[in-house]
Design a protein around this motif. Structure first.
Motif, PDB file in Angstrom:
ATOM      1  N   SER B  47       0.823  -1.301   0.098  1.00 29.27           N
ATOM      2  CA  SER B  47      -0.049  -0.126   0.002  1.00 29.27           C
ATOM      3  C   SER B  47       0.923   1.240   0.083  1.00 29.27           C
ATOM      4  CB  SER B  47      -0.851   0.038   1.312  1.00 29.27           C
ATOM      5  OG  SER B  47      -1.573  -1.393   1.320  1.00 29.27           O
ATOM      6  N   ALA B  52      -4.859   2.461   1.763  1.00 28.06           N
ATOM      7  CA  ALA B  52      -5.079   2.152   0.350  1.00 28.06           C
ATOM      8  C   ALA B  52      -5.106   0.673   0.209  1.00 28.06           C
ATOM      9  CB  ALA B  52      -4.256   3.163  -0.405  1.00 28.06           C
ATOM     10  N   SER B  54      -4.093  -1.909  -2.887  1.00 23.97           N
ATOM     11  CA  SER B  54      -3.317  -1.840  -4.177  1.00 23.97           C
ATOM     12  C   SER B  54      -2.607  -3.424  -4.281  1.00 23.97           C
ATOM     13  CB  SER B  54      -2.317  -1.135  -4.277  1.00 23.97           C
ATOM     14  OG  SER B  54      -1.213  -1.288  -3.224  1.00 23.97           O
TER      15      SER B  54
END
Lengths: 189, 311
Positions: B47, B52, B54
């Motif tokens: 991240s 977040a 990802s």
């Protein structure tokens, strides 16, 4: 029976190949040219004491061998059989002269040894590392000769023969290293 | 040993710097990885900011893709000494994290690339007694009596089972296995041996070439052995982007058959290849093994300050 995957292969593993127990004494990981992982193993047959080289590819498995070490007491010899008692279960185990091998030279009544069981059956015997044995017969040593580098054959109470320093006399108690079969010291004169 | 490592690192840099190579530094963590049949990359949560989500990134198994992107952008001679990571590889010659030396040169061809590698190893290792170059086929025939390219599968299988290998089925896997059990242990440890023209299954990203008058193709790949170890691996590099994608997909299919994870096509890299990739030679060399060869030791643990279990 459990299985071991190649990722669990290591020295000291006890495995079963074609119905016989083996001890892994070496295991080397190789990977030629970015290829499949291979494990080059050296295994000792626990029954025959022979050495086997085998290679396994990553992901192969070996069956685990049901091998255990138990403490046993030597009871008596009957012809070609040596009889021991399991100190835990009090069960009796019989080993053949072939399985006992050279260890018969160390066996005294009541001696505590270690036996290897495979599927509950004894396959090998290990006496204690050091045993004390009484000298039954030997040629008299030259008087005053206390050097330890002059040896002579000495027959002990079990019937076994060992090379000992020249000063050892009949009736002495000597200590022998059972792993090498060598004289260590005189315990009592 | 730390002093020897340091000294060799200086020698490596001096060797390449004197020959006009540019030292580069590429990311260890990448969104892309090339699917090798038998290389397992470390996956890392990645991240960029707290919370977040990802996709995972991969720790590089080698700096190949990143360095080739630099070559595609116009560099003609680059090198790098960096860390590489390969899961499930641990042994006397393997540590999951190791130091790799890799170089690419557009001035080299298949032949001069080998000459350069031999010159490099000669400059680094004082203990080389003799040098020899053989083709994979010659070496394999000499030690096993079987033709690696055309020999019958049954004969290879028979050879393998003599070493206890009963579950190996495909030709490529059998060749690899016999290389490790039959050929490698018999090699002269004081000789620098360069093997070239590998079987097709070991092409990786090397160009293929037809052997004149033989009807089979070999990979333009070469390997250097010394001290009982594979030290370096070189390729006359593939330049065709479509072929690159095909090999990636074929390896992914092989991985799926083995129960391994497939990887998406490395899109950034494939894109650069489609724009044209120059003819070049790339070589990867295990720096830890180079230190081992110079020091004359048999375990990678002797040349790394903190091996995997103690890192």
């Amino acid at each position: 029976v459990g299985t071991y995957n190649t990722s669990e292969f290591r020295k000291g593993l006890k495995v079963q190949i074609d119905g016989e127990p083996f001890l892994m004494i070496e295991c080397n990981f190789v990977k030629p040219g970015k290829g499949n992982a291979l494990y080059k193993c050296r295994l000792r047959n626990l029954v025959r004491n022979t050495v086997l080289d085998r290679t396994y590819k990553g992901g192969d498995t070996l069956e685990s061998a049901d091998v255990e070490e138990v403490e046993v007491q030597y009871l008596y010899r009957q012809g070609d059989k040596f009889v021991f008692m399991d100190n835990q279960s009090f069960e009796q185990h019989e080993l053949t002269a072939e399985q006992v091998d050279d260890s018969w030279m160390y066996l005294k009544d009541g001696m505590v040894c270690s036996a290897t069981l495979y599927n509950g059956m004894p396959i090998a015997l290990a006496p204690p590392n050091h045993v004390e044995l009484k000298v039954e017969y030997c040629e008299p040593g030259a008087k005053g000769n206390t050097a330890t580098n002059v040896t002579k054959p000495v027959k002990v109470e079990t019937g076994g023969e060992f090379q000992c320093p020249a000063f050892i006399q009949q009736g002495d108690i000597i200590r022998i290293d059972t792993r090498t079969g060598e004289y260590v010291e005189r315990v009592r004169g | 040993m730390l002093v020897l490592r340091h000294r060799l690192l200086q020698q490596v840099r001096a060797f390449f710097d004197q020959r006009g190579f540019l030292e580069v530094c590429t990311p260890l963590l990448s969104q892309e990885t090339f699917a090798d049949r038998y290389l397992e990359p470390f996956r890392v949560e990645a991240s960029p900011s707290p919370g977040a989500k990802s996709p995972p990134r991969y720790l590089q198994t080698s700096p190949e893709l990143a360095m080739k992107r630099i070559v595609a952008a116009g560099a003609t001679a680059i090198y790098q000494v960096t860390q590489a990571f390969r899961m499930e590889e641990r042994g006397a010659f393997h540590n999951p994290e190791f130091t790799i030396l890799e170089w690419y040169c557009t001035d080299h061809n298949y032949e001069t690339g080998r000459t350069f590698l031999i010159e490099f190893l000669g400059a680094m290792i004082p203990g080389i007694r003799s040098r020899r170059e053989v083709t994979y086929e010659e070496l394999f025939r000499d030690h096993t009596g079987v033709d690696p390219h055309r020999g019958e599968l049954a004969r290879l299988r028979e050879k393998c089972s003599a070493f206890g290998l009963k579950t190996v089925e495909e030709r490529g896997d059998m060749l690899d296995a016999l290389m490790a059990t039959c050929v490698e242990p018999a090699l002269d440890r004081a000789e620098l041996l360069v093997i070239r023209d590998f079987p097709e299954h070991q092409a990786a990203l090397a160009q293929m070439a037809q052997i004149p008058g033989s009807g089979h193709r070999v990979a333009q790949r070469f390997e250097a052995y010394f001290g009982g170890m594979e030290l370096a691996n070189g390729y006359f590099e593939l330049t065709d982007g479509t072929e690159f994608e095909n090999r990636h997909l074929a390896n992914c299919q092989a991985r799926i058959r083995q129960g391994r994870e497939p990887f998406p096509v490395p899109a950034r890299f494939a894109e650069t290849m489609h724009h044209g990739y120059p003819a070049s030679v790339g070589v990867a060399l295990g720096f830890d093994r180079l230190v081992m060869a110079v020091a004359g030791v048999d375990s990678i643990d002797s040349v790394q300050p903190f091996p995997f279990e103690n890192a």
